[in-house]
Design a protein around this motif. Structure first.
Motif, PDB file in Angstrom:
ATOM      1  N   GLU A  74       5.606 -17.114   2.114  1.00 49.14           N
ATOM      2  CA  GLU A  74       6.427 -15.919   2.237  1.00 49.14           C
ATOM      3  C   GLU A  74       6.705 -15.353   0.848  1.00 49.14           C
ATOM      4  O   GLU A  74       6.989 -16.098  -0.089  1.00 49.14           O
ATOM      5  CB  GLU A  74       7.746 -16.264   2.927  1.00 49.14           C
ATOM      6  CG  GLU A  74       8.633 -15.098   3.161  1.00 49.14           C
ATOM      7  CD  GLU A  74       9.914 -15.471   3.888  1.00 49.14           C
ATOM      8  OE1 GLU A  74      10.729 -14.564   4.095  1.00 49.14           O
ATOM      9  OE2 GLU A  74      10.099 -16.643   4.231  1.00 49.14           O
ATOM     10  N   ALA A  75       6.612 -14.044   0.721  1.00 50.18           N
ATOM     11  CA  ALA A  75       6.879 -13.389  -0.560  1.00 50.18           C
ATOM     12  C   ALA A  75       7.623 -12.087  -0.307  1.00 50.18           C
ATOM     13  O   ALA A  75       7.378 -11.400   0.679  1.00 50.18           O
ATOM     14  CB  ALA A  75       5.582 -13.105  -1.305  1.00 50.18           C
ATOM     15  N   THR A  76       8.511 -11.749  -1.209  1.00 41.37           N
ATOM     16  CA  THR A  76       9.214 -10.474  -1.112  1.00 41.37           C
ATOM     17  C   THR A  76       8.264  -9.368  -1.553  1.00 41.37           C
ATOM     18  O   THR A  76       7.260  -9.624  -2.221  1.00 41.37           O
ATOM     19  CB  THR A  76      10.470 -10.478  -1.997  1.00 41.37           C
ATOM     20  OG1 THR A  76      10.072 -10.592  -3.366  1.00 41.37           O
ATOM     21  CG2 THR A  76      11.419 -11.605  -1.625  1.00 41.37           C
ATOM     22  N   PHE A 134       8.412   2.330   1.164  1.00 37.00           N
ATOM     23  CA  PHE A 134       7.689   1.451   2.073  1.00 37.00           C
ATOM     24  C   PHE A 134       7.127   0.254   1.322  1.00 37.00           C
ATOM     25  O   PHE A 134       6.674   0.360   0.183  1.00 37.00           O
ATOM     26  CB  PHE A 134       6.563   2.207   2.778  1.00 37.00           C
ATOM     27  CG  PHE A 134       7.064   3.262   3.723  1.00 37.00           C
ATOM     28  CD1 PHE A 134       7.814   2.913   4.836  1.00 37.00           C
ATOM     29  CD2 PHE A 134       6.800   4.596   3.494  1.00 37.00           C
ATOM     30  CE1 PHE A 134       8.288   3.879   5.703  1.00 37.00           C
ATOM     31  CE2 PHE A 134       7.262   5.567   4.364  1.00 37.00           C
ATOM     32  CZ  PHE A 134       8.015   5.215   5.473  1.00 37.00           C
ATOM     33  N   ARG A 135       7.160  -0.869   1.972  1.00 38.37           N
ATOM     34  CA  ARG A 135       6.707  -2.127   1.373  1.00 38.37           C
ATOM     35  C   ARG A 135       5.309  -2.002   0.776  1.00 38.37           C
ATOM     36  O   ARG A 135       5.020  -2.550  -0.275  1.00 38.37           O
ATOM     37  CB  ARG A 135       6.744  -3.223   2.441  1.00 38.37           C
ATOM     38  CG  ARG A 135       6.300  -4.583   1.957  1.00 38.37           C
ATOM     39  CD  ARG A 135       6.258  -5.583   3.117  1.00 38.37           C
ATOM     40  NE  ARG A 135       5.999  -6.905   2.593  1.00 38.37           N
ATOM     41  CZ  ARG A 135       6.895  -7.867   2.483  1.00 38.37           C
ATOM     42  NH1 ARG A 135       8.133  -7.645   2.872  1.00 38.37           N
ATOM     43  NH2 ARG A 135       6.580  -9.033   1.971  1.00 38.37           N
ATOM     44  N   GLY A 137      10.808   7.989   0.213  1.00 41.29           N
ATOM     45  CA  GLY A 137      11.751   6.901   0.018  1.00 41.29           C
ATOM     46  C   GLY A 137      13.170   7.326   0.303  1.00 41.29           C
ATOM     47  O   GLY A 137      13.417   8.352   0.953  1.00 41.29           O
ATOM     48  N   ALA A 138      14.079   6.517  -0.181  1.00 42.53           N
ATOM     49  CA  ALA A 138      15.507   6.786  -0.048  1.00 42.53           C
ATOM     50  C   ALA A 138      16.201   6.294  -1.307  1.00 42.53           C
ATOM     51  O   ALA A 138      15.801   5.298  -1.908  1.00 42.53           O
ATOM     52  CB  ALA A 138      16.075   6.089   1.176  1.00 42.53           C
ATOM     53  N   VAL A 139      17.247   7.016  -1.700  1.00 39.78           N
ATOM     54  CA  VAL A 139      18.028   6.663  -2.885  1.00 39.78           C
ATOM     55  C   VAL A 139      19.494   6.635  -2.487  1.00 39.78           C
ATOM     56  O   VAL A 139      19.978   7.549  -1.817  1.00 39.78           O
ATOM     57  CB  VAL A 139      17.806   7.689  -4.028  1.00 39.78           C
ATOM     58  CG1 VAL A 139      18.723   7.398  -5.200  1.00 39.78           C
ATOM     59  CG2 VAL A 139      16.349   7.699  -4.460  1.00 39.78           C
ATOM     60  N   ASP A 155      11.314  -6.022   7.357  1.00 41.92           N
ATOM     61  CA  ASP A 155      10.191  -6.308   6.459  1.00 41.92           C
ATOM     62  C   ASP A 155       9.423  -5.065   6.038  1.00 41.92           C
ATOM     63  O   ASP A 155       8.386  -5.159   5.412  1.00 41.92           O
ATOM     64  CB  ASP A 155       9.208  -7.275   7.138  1.00 41.92           C
ATOM     65  CG  ASP A 155       9.796  -8.656   7.312  1.00 41.92           C
ATOM     66  OD1 ASP A 155      10.643  -9.052   6.493  1.00 41.92           O
ATOM     67  OD2 ASP A 155       9.424  -9.341   8.283  1.00 41.92           O
ATOM     68  N   ALA A 156       9.933  -3.887   6.375  1.00 41.87           N
ATOM     69  CA  ALA A 156       9.187  -2.653   6.144  1.00 41.87           C
ATOM     70  C   ALA A 156       9.425  -2.034   4.772  1.00 41.87           C
ATOM     71  O   ALA A 156       8.654  -1.172   4.355  1.00 41.87           O
ATOM     72  CB  ALA A 156       9.536  -1.628   7.219  1.00 41.87           C
ATOM     73  N   TRP A 157      10.464  -2.452   4.070  1.00 36.64           N
ATOM     74  CA  TRP A 157      10.893  -1.746   2.869  1.00 36.64           C
ATOM     75  C   TRP A 157      10.890  -2.623   1.626  1.00 36.64           C
ATOM     76  O   TRP A 157      11.241  -3.798   1.679  1.00 36.64           O
ATOM     77  CB  TRP A 157      12.319  -1.194   3.067  1.00 36.64           C
ATOM     78  CG  TRP A 157      12.385  -0.199   4.166  1.00 36.64           C
ATOM     79  CD1 TRP A 157      12.718  -0.436   5.473  1.00 36.64           C
ATOM     80  CD2 TRP A 157      12.081   1.182   4.081  1.00 36.64           C
ATOM     81  NE1 TRP A 157      12.640   0.727   6.196  1.00 36.64           N
ATOM     82  CE2 TRP A 157      12.254   1.732   5.373  1.00 36.64           C
ATOM     83  CE3 TRP A 157      11.682   2.020   3.043  1.00 36.64           C
ATOM     84  CZ2 TRP A 157      12.041   3.080   5.644  1.00 36.64           C
ATOM     85  CZ3 TRP A 157      11.476   3.354   3.316  1.00 36.64           C
ATOM     86  CH2 TRP A 157      11.657   3.875   4.601  1.00 36.64           C
ATOM     87  N   ALA A 158      10.520  -2.014   0.512  1.00 43.18           N
ATOM     88  CA  ALA A 158      10.755  -2.591  -0.816  1.00 43.18           C
ATOM     89  C   ALA A 158      12.057  -1.963  -1.294  1.00 43.18           C
ATOM     90  O   ALA A 158      12.221  -0.741  -1.235  1.00 43.18           O
ATOM     91  CB  ALA A 158       9.620  -2.236  -1.770  1.00 43.18           C
ATOM     92  N   VAL A 159      12.981  -2.788  -1.736  1.00 48.83           N
ATOM     93  CA  VAL A 159      14.299  -2.301  -2.139  1.00 48.83           C
ATOM     94  C   VAL A 159      14.570  -2.764  -3.563  1.00 48.83           C
ATOM     95  O   VAL A 159      14.570  -3.964  -3.851  1.00 48.83           O
ATOM     96  CB  VAL A 159      15.408  -2.806  -1.188  1.00 48.83           C
ATOM     97  CG1 VAL A 159      16.753  -2.214  -1.580  1.00 48.83           C
ATOM     98  CG2 VAL A 159      15.072  -2.484   0.264  1.00 48.83           C
TER      99      VAL A 159
END
Length: 181
Positions: A6-8, A159-160, A144-146, A100-104
């Motif tokens: 598993e990885a972020t 998105f991831r 994206g979103a901010v 699991d859909a987003w990079a944050v």
């Protein structure tokens, strides 16, 4: 046999520092999109209050509580961040698990607003886009979103699949701002 690990989304890409700014990866936990069913926005707000002590956010608003947050995510849409959706929410909304859909990422430190100004068409001055404000927007060339989380702190979502590009673009903006100091 292949060993899977598993990885972020941003594993090995962050942390990054430039000047007084620091870029790190956030792990928001469970992320559920709530899409209010036609005419159910008010009822969904009541269900959120009952299940989580949170309400339905106005455009650009984040409502945070001890057990999580609800973040505006578009017309009749919000993100429930943190808890498992409470019973009763599905009566008023379509629920989609996007954990699991987003990079944050979290960008913070002196110069963070100047770096964000290079990445998004939003007016990120604190007087306009204050703490607790959120927007769906372009971040560099990505959807994206901010969300502003502090005077010089932002949470950035993309998105991831765009994680490496997101880190690259934010890092470039940070380095360019730091070079001006």
């Amino acid at each position: 046999m292949v060993d899977l690990a598993e990885a972020t989304p941003c594993a090995g890409l962050v942390p990054v520092a430039a000047g007084a700014m620091r870029l790190t990866e956030e792990s928001p936990g469970r992320v559920t999109v709530l899409a209010a069913l036609n005419g159910q926005g008010a009822a969904l707000g009541r269900a959120l209050a009952q299940a989580h002590g949170l309400g339905w956010p106005a455009p650009g608003e984040v409502i945070a509580g001890a057990g999580g947050a609800v973040r505006w995510f578009g017309p009749e849409m919000a993100l429930l961040i943190g808890p498992e959706p409470g019973e009763g929410l599905a009566k008023h909304a379509a629920l989609t698990d996007q954990s699991d859909a987003w990079a944050v990422l979290r960008l913070e430190g002196a110069g963070a607003a100047a770096a964000m100004a290079r990445l998004t068409p939003l007016d990120v001055r604190e007087s306009v886009f204050g703490v607790g404000r959120t927007a769906r927007t372009e971040v560099a060339h990505m959807a994206g979103a901010v969300t502003r989380t502090g005077a010089e702190a932002f949470e950035i979502m993309a998105f991831r699949s765009m994680a490496a590009s997101l880190v690259h673009e934010v890092t470039l903006a940070m380095r360019r701002v730091a070079a001006r100091a």
